[in-house]
Design a protein around this motif. Sequence first.
Motif, PDB file in Angstrom:
ATOM      1  N   HIS A 229       0.857  -1.179   0.000  1.00 22.64           N
ATOM      2  CA  HIS A 229       0.000   0.000   0.000  1.00 22.64           C
ATOM      3  C   HIS A 229       0.894   1.230   0.000  1.00 22.64           C
ATOM      4  O   HIS A 229       2.009   1.196   0.510  1.00 22.64           O
ATOM      5  N   PHE A 230       0.394   2.337  -0.556  1.00 20.24           N
ATOM      6  CA  PHE A 230       1.155   3.584  -0.524  1.00 20.24           C
ATOM      7  C   PHE A 230       1.224   4.147   0.888  1.00 20.24           C
ATOM      8  O   PHE A 230       2.178   4.804   1.261  1.00 20.24           O
ATOM      9  N   SER A 231       0.185   3.907   1.671  1.00 18.84           N
ATOM     10  CA  SER A 231       0.100   4.454   3.017  1.00 18.84           C
ATOM     11  C   SER A 231      -0.501   3.407   3.933  1.00 18.84           C
ATOM     12  O   SER A 231      -1.290   2.566   3.498  1.00 18.84           O
ATOM     13  N   GLN A 232      -0.158   3.468   5.211  1.00 20.08           N
ATOM     14  CA  GLN A 232      -0.752   2.531   6.153  1.00 20.08           C
ATOM     15  C   GLN A 232      -2.237   2.815   6.347  1.00 20.08           C
ATOM     16  O   GLN A 232      -2.965   2.005   6.890  1.00 20.08           O
ATOM     17  N   PHE A 233      -2.698   3.966   5.889  1.00 15.89           N
ATOM     18  CA  PHE A 233      -4.103   4.333   6.014  1.00 15.89           C
ATOM     19  C   PHE A 233      -4.886   4.076   4.733  1.00 15.89           C
ATOM     20  O   PHE A 233      -6.084   4.306   4.681  1.00 15.89           O
ATOM     21  N   SER A 234      -4.213   3.609   3.696  1.00 16.18           N
ATOM     22  CA  SER A 234      -4.860   3.327   2.420  1.00 16.18           C
ATOM     23  C   SER A 234      -5.505   1.951   2.464  1.00 16.18           C
ATOM     24  O   SER A 234      -4.869   0.966   2.833  1.00 16.18           O
ATOM     25  N   LEU A 235      -6.765   1.872   2.083  1.00 21.03           N
ATOM     26  CA  LEU A 235      -7.466   0.598   2.069  1.00 21.03           C
ATOM     27  C   LEU A 235      -7.231  -0.175   0.777  1.00 21.03           C
ATOM     28  O   LEU A 235      -7.420  -1.378   0.734  1.00 21.03           O
ATOM     29  N   GLU A 236      -6.816   0.520  -0.249  1.00 18.26           N
ATOM     30  CA  GLU A 236      -6.625  -0.104  -1.553  1.00 18.26           C
ATOM     31  C   GLU A 236      -5.174  -0.538  -1.726  1.00 18.26           C
ATOM     32  O   GLU A 236      -4.254   0.272  -1.656  1.00 18.26           O
TER      33      GLU A 236
ATOM     34  N   MET B  46       8.754   0.224 -10.547  1.00 17.69           N
ATOM     35  CA  MET B  46       9.317   1.461 -11.100  1.00 17.69           C
ATOM     36  C   MET B  46       8.244   2.389 -11.670  1.00 17.69           C
ATOM     37  O   MET B  46       8.445   3.585 -11.770  1.00 17.69           O
ATOM     38  N   GLU B  47       7.091   1.841 -12.030  1.00 12.95           N
ATOM     39  CA  GLU B  47       6.029   2.643 -12.625  1.00 12.95           C
ATOM     40  C   GLU B  47       5.095   3.258 -11.583  1.00 12.95           C
ATOM     41  O   GLU B  47       4.166   3.967 -11.939  1.00 12.95           O
ATOM     42  N   LEU B  48       5.331   3.003 -10.315  1.00 10.28           N
ATOM     43  CA  LEU B  48       4.420   3.466  -9.267  1.00 10.28           C
ATOM     44  C   LEU B  48       4.665   4.913  -8.848  1.00 10.28           C
ATOM     45  O   LEU B  48       3.794   5.541  -8.267  1.00 10.28           O
ATOM     46  N   GLY B  49       5.852   5.433  -9.087  1.00  3.83           N
ATOM     47  CA  GLY B  49       6.139   6.820  -8.751  1.00  3.83           C
ATOM     48  C   GLY B  49       6.451   7.050  -7.283  1.00  3.83           C
ATOM     49  O   GLY B  49       6.369   8.173  -6.804  1.00  3.83           O
ATOM     50  N   SER B  50       6.781   6.016  -6.558  1.00  2.07           N
ATOM     51  CA  SER B  50       7.115   6.146  -5.142  1.00  2.07           C
ATOM     52  C   SER B  50       8.159   5.101  -4.786  1.00  2.07           C
ATOM     53  O   SER B  50       8.285   4.081  -5.452  1.00  2.07           O
TER      54      SER B  50
ATOM     55  N   PRO C 235       5.915  -1.194   8.131  1.00  3.88           N
ATOM     56  CA  PRO C 235       6.535  -0.243   7.192  1.00  3.88           C
ATOM     57  C   PRO C 235       7.683  -0.894   6.436  1.00  3.88           C
ATOM     58  O   PRO C 235       8.377  -1.748   6.976  1.00  3.88           O
ATOM     59  N   MET C 236       7.842  -0.485   5.216  1.00 10.43           N
ATOM     60  CA  MET C 236       8.898  -1.005   4.342  1.00 10.43           C
ATOM     61  C   MET C 236       9.647   0.149   3.735  1.00 10.43           C
ATOM     62  O   MET C 236       9.065   1.156   3.397  1.00 10.43           O
ATOM     63  N   MET C 237      10.924   0.027   3.573  1.00 14.00           N
ATOM     64  CA  MET C 237      11.686   1.098   2.927  1.00 14.00           C
ATOM     65  C   MET C 237      12.101   0.682   1.557  1.00 14.00           C
ATOM     66  O   MET C 237      12.225  -0.358   1.196  1.00 14.00           O
TER      67      MET C 237
END
Length: 112
Positions: A39-46, A55-59, A110-112
């Motif tokens: 997930h992009f954020s720990q608060f993201s449900l998707e 590489m295509e995710l932008g983060s 969390p992952m780095m």
Amino acid sequence: MASAEWSVADMVAAAVRLYVKEGRRPLLPSTDPSDFGLHFSQFSLEGLDPREKVMELGSRSFFLCLKPPATVHAPSPSCSSDGASRVRDREAPARAGAGPAWASYMQFWPMM
């Protein structure tokens, strides 16, 4: 370090493998990479699409999250409250000896 060609599923598998290999705490409730998602954020449900290239995710910062069991989303015929059925479904594995009860509350790593 991740390869530029890795998919989200490859990243999840590598993260779970490394977490277990290093003996990190808290212990994961499962070592099967298909039980987790990014997930992009720990608060993201998707969650992110497992086939998408990292590489295509932008983060470069993601959270490894345990996927909820399929039974959590199924409506409970004996209970009109969906929240009550979710609590029951979460407590059942802990009673069955699936691990410590506090582990069910730690859904995000969390992952780095």
